[in-house]
Design an enzyme around this catalytic site. Structure first.
Site, mmCIF file in Angstrom:
data_model
loop_
_atom_site.group_PDB
_atom_site.id
_atom_site.type_symbol
_atom_site.label_atom_id
_atom_site.label_comp_id
_atom_site.label_asym_id
_atom_site.label_seq_id
_atom_site.Cartn_x
_atom_site.Cartn_y
_atom_site.Cartn_z
ATOM 1 C CG ASN A 37 -9.278 -1.706 11.747
ATOM 2 O OD1 ASN A 37 -8.325 -2.361 11.327
ATOM 3 N ND2 ASN A 37 -9.714 -0.619 11.130
ATOM 4 C CG HIS A 55 -6.187 -2.394 8.669
ATOM 5 N ND1 HIS A 55 -6.337 -1.113 9.157
ATOM 6 C CD2 HIS A 55 -4.854 -2.648 8.746
ATOM 7 C CE1 HIS A 55 -5.153 -0.626 9.492
ATOM 8 N NE2 HIS A 55 -4.233 -1.535 9.256
ATOM 9 C CD GLU A 63 -9.057 0.814 7.359
ATOM 10 O OE1 GLU A 63 -9.143 -0.026 8.272
ATOM 11 O OE2 GLU A 63 -8.342 1.824 7.441
ATOM 12 C CG ASP A 76 -0.359 -0.563 2.464
ATOM 13 O OD1 ASP A 76 0.870 -0.555 2.580
ATOM 14 O OD2 ASP A 76 -1.122 -1.001 3.339
#
Ligand code: F6R
Length: 245
Positions: free
Chosen positions: A137, A139, A144, A68
């Site tokens: 979370n 990811h 996400e 990313d």
């Protein structure tokens, strides 16, 4: 198959994960690596640099694809993932920079960036080993929590929780980009092998749910349960909820 290794400390996690990558580089000097940024892999990259300096491995024939990159950060911005990779790995080993690929966060042509990135992975022959960290979370990459597992490389709106978590590295939360290019869940799952690393109690709940809970796009890392060859290296903090989930 899910292979879980629990290491005593962050350094031990980094060493064990680096050993897996070192063995691959020795067996397959032309391998294609999928790489991650973030705080977690810094110790692993230090270990790889040490193996390189000790003459155990070379990156001369290695090709890399990073997961990313933030949209709108120039490559030389201290928080860009281009900069991170040069600082922690690329400029410390004998890799040919032309064989390294990080999505071009400065190119606003989303379709061009994403389709070119997927095509380059395909033309290289696919990723042999994909290194992953995990967000608290759940990811992976910047995929996400949501309602679908996005397949290919795409542009995402970062969640407030990720922006807040990543703001520790910026002068102010307002400086954190709100969008990023990320490899998709399909891009990650097409890798022949996955190596997920996590440390610290802050990752424990996400790790336990990803490995033991239902497979759901609400916790993107849970998809790894469907991958045939995953190794997870955790320190004791990140592993603390794994056996009681
Ligand atoms: C980074 C990436 C992210 C991180 C995750 C954990 O390339 O893809 O998914 O792996 O946000 O980040 P750290 O390691 O900083 O806790």
């Amino acid at each position: 198959m899910l292979n879980i290794i629990i290491a005593a400390t962050y350094d031990d996690m980094s060493r064990r994960a680096a050993n897996i990558m070192t063995e691959l580089l020795q067996e397959q000097p032309h391998c294609i690596l999928g790489l991650a940024t973030g705080t977690t892999p810094i110790g692993l990259y230090d270990e790889l640099v040490r193996s390189y300096t000790d003459g155990e491995i070379s990156f001369a024939d290695v090709t890399t694809f990073n997961l990313d990159e933030y949209c709108g950060l120039p490559q030389d911005h201290p928080q860009s993932y281009h900069h991170f990779m040069r600082e922690h790995l690329f400029c410390r080993v004998d890799i040919n920079l032309a064989n390294t690929h990080v999505p071009d966060g400065m190119n606003p042509d989303v379709d061009a960036v994403c389709s070119e990135f997927e095509a380059e992975i395909y033309e290289a022959g696919g990723i042999d080993l994909q290194l992953l960290g995990i967000g608290s979370n759940g990811h992976i990459g910047f995929n996400e929590p949501g309602y679908v597992f996005p397949n290919n490389t795409h542009c995402v709106q970062l969640t407030q929780s990720t922006i807040k978590a990543n703001s520790r590295l910026f002068n102010s939360i307002n400086d954190v980009p709100t969008e990023a290019y990320t490899a998709g869940i399909g891009t990650i799952m097409r890798a022949r092998r996955i190596l997920l690393i996590a440390n610290g109690a802050g990752k424990a709940a996400a790790v336990a749910a990803a490995l033991n809970g239902p497979v759901t796009p609400q916790l993107p890392a849970s998809i790894l349960q469907f991958h045939p060859d995953v190794t997870v290296v955790l320190d004791e903090g990140a592993a603390q909820d794994y056996f009681t989930f």
